[in-house]
Design a protein around this motif. Sequence first.
Motif, PDB file in Angstrom:
ATOM      1  N   ARG A  18      36.382  -7.769 -14.344  1.00 54.26           N
ATOM      2  CA  ARG A  18      35.526  -8.092 -15.482  1.00 54.26           C
ATOM      3  C   ARG A  18      34.258  -7.231 -15.500  1.00 54.26           C
ATOM      4  O   ARG A  18      33.653  -7.033 -16.548  1.00 54.26           O
ATOM      5  N   HIS A  21      35.964  -4.160 -17.118  1.00 58.32           N
ATOM      6  CA  HIS A  21      36.742  -4.404 -18.333  1.00 58.32           C
ATOM      7  C   HIS A  21      36.306  -5.726 -18.979  1.00 58.32           C
ATOM      8  O   HIS A  21      37.085  -6.688 -19.037  1.00 58.32           O
ATOM      9  N   THR A  23      35.859  -6.636 -22.047  1.00 56.23           N
ATOM     10  CA  THR A  23      36.439  -7.050 -23.334  1.00 56.23           C
ATOM     11  C   THR A  23      37.940  -7.257 -23.282  1.00 56.23           C
ATOM     12  O   THR A  23      38.560  -7.584 -24.291  1.00 56.23           O
ATOM     13  N   ASP A  24      38.571  -7.076 -22.129  1.00 58.94           N
ATOM     14  CA  ASP A  24      40.012  -7.292 -22.017  1.00 58.94           C
ATOM     15  C   ASP A  24      40.346  -8.747 -22.321  1.00 58.94           C
ATOM     16  O   ASP A  24      39.596  -9.667 -21.987  1.00 58.94           O
ATOM     17  N   SER A  25      41.505  -8.933 -22.975  1.00 55.88           N
ATOM     18  CA  SER A  25      41.995 -10.294 -23.175  1.00 55.88           C
ATOM     19  C   SER A  25      42.528 -10.816 -21.841  1.00 55.88           C
ATOM     20  O   SER A  25      42.688 -10.057 -20.875  1.00 55.88           O
ATOM     21  N   THR A  27      45.521 -11.738 -21.242  1.00 55.76           N
ATOM     22  CA  THR A  27      46.818 -11.102 -20.966  1.00 55.76           C
ATOM     23  C   THR A  27      46.633  -9.702 -20.413  1.00 55.76           C
ATOM     24  O   THR A  27      47.284  -9.295 -19.441  1.00 55.76           O
ATOM     25  N   GLU A  28      45.700  -8.945 -21.043  1.00 55.62           N
ATOM     26  CA  GLU A  28      45.461  -7.571 -20.585  1.00 55.62           C
ATOM     27  C   GLU A  28      44.916  -7.560 -19.164  1.00 55.62           C
ATOM     28  O   GLU A  28      45.347  -6.746 -18.317  1.00 55.62           O
ATOM     29  N   LEU A  29      43.976  -8.467 -18.885  1.00 56.13           N
ATOM     30  CA  LEU A  29      43.404  -8.494 -17.531  1.00 56.13           C
ATOM     31  C   LEU A  29      44.448  -8.954 -16.511  1.00 56.13           C
ATOM     32  O   LEU A  29      44.494  -8.444 -15.383  1.00 56.13           O
ATOM     33  N   CYS A  31      47.609  -8.303 -16.675  1.00 55.69           N
ATOM     34  CA  CYS A  31      48.475  -7.149 -16.397  1.00 55.69           C
ATOM     35  C   CYS A  31      47.811  -6.207 -15.403  1.00 55.69           C
ATOM     36  O   CYS A  31      48.469  -5.666 -14.504  1.00 55.69           O
ATOM     37  N   ARG A  32      46.511  -5.966 -15.586  1.00 53.41           N
ATOM     38  CA  ARG A  32      45.804  -5.075 -14.653  1.00 53.41           C
ATOM     39  C   ARG A  32      45.805  -5.661 -13.218  1.00 53.41           C
ATOM     40  O   ARG A  32      45.914  -4.927 -12.239  1.00 53.41           O
ATOM     41  N   GLY A  60      34.122 -11.180 -25.475  1.00 53.31           N
ATOM     42  CA  GLY A  60      34.431 -10.789 -24.106  1.00 53.31           C
ATOM     43  C   GLY A  60      33.549 -11.526 -23.108  1.00 53.31           C
ATOM     44  O   GLY A  60      32.977 -12.587 -23.402  1.00 53.31           O
TER      45      GLY A  60
END
Length: 327
Positions: A18, A21, A23-25, A27-29, A31-32, A60
Amino acid sequence: MNHPSGLSAAAVQVYRLRVTHPTDSVTELGCRAGLPPEVVVAAESELTRLGLLRTSPAGGWVAVGPETATEELVAATEHEILQLQVALGATRAKMQALSAHYMEARSLRSARGDIETVRGLDNIRAVIDDLARTATTTVDTLAPGGGQGEQALSAALPNDLRVLSRGCQLRILFQDSARRHKPTGQYVTRITAAGAQARCLSHLPTRMILYGDDCAVLPIDHERTGLGVIVVRDASVLGFLRWLYDHHWSQATDFFVDEHESPLGLSSVEAEILSQLASGRTNPTISAELGMSERTVARIVAGLMERLGAGSRFEAGVRAVQLGWVS
């Protein structure tokens, strides 16, 4: 496994991501990080509770530095502590405002000729704590019954050390059997190292505490001390109790001095038991008066009977008188 900070491993991983990143959703976070969305949500909740993660007005998240989050958490706690300290100070001030009234009333209560009855263990302890706190010259105690209870010793030790720290003289007179009681010996070691004096005598008349020439505390019933105590302030009674204490003290020996045997080969305990045996006392009575177990008394009586060549307690008493072992 949790991180040294106490955070879960997932929370630490999400916190790091965080920072870079925001502003990642979810789901996106996820995946990372290689984490399921529900684990990311739980980790973000954990971070939010500690103030390490906040929502951003622009959308975010904003990761907050540990130092900043800590300062804010500590500030709230310090505010609560400050409020408690203020309340504690106000309570102390209110109670201290009553001190003058209490001391004035206590002086009136302490008028010569006054005898006060106190019942209930908590009330008795409160009176003794108060008298010990205000003692200025001497505190003298008769402690019959042999070894003292560990709870009583623990309660007495702080009071005794405070009395000694104020320069008061402290003397305690135990029965001989207390020498063989380890907790009592440890207690005596502590108080004598602080300046107290302790002696032993084979027999003591009653439990008693003398506070200078001001007052004395005695049990209502010396055989059932739990019934309550009387606080005596009458000058003539106090004079007698002072004489009684000094008389017994003068006959006693130092607590840590081994018992000396008489020319007849009797220890002080044996001589006292033989004297009581000649008076027709039973083992339970002797046990209660000397603060020893009935088993110990029975063993000593059996040994004395064997030395006297007596077949009964009565015969042992007669032989002891005939031989001059007891008067």
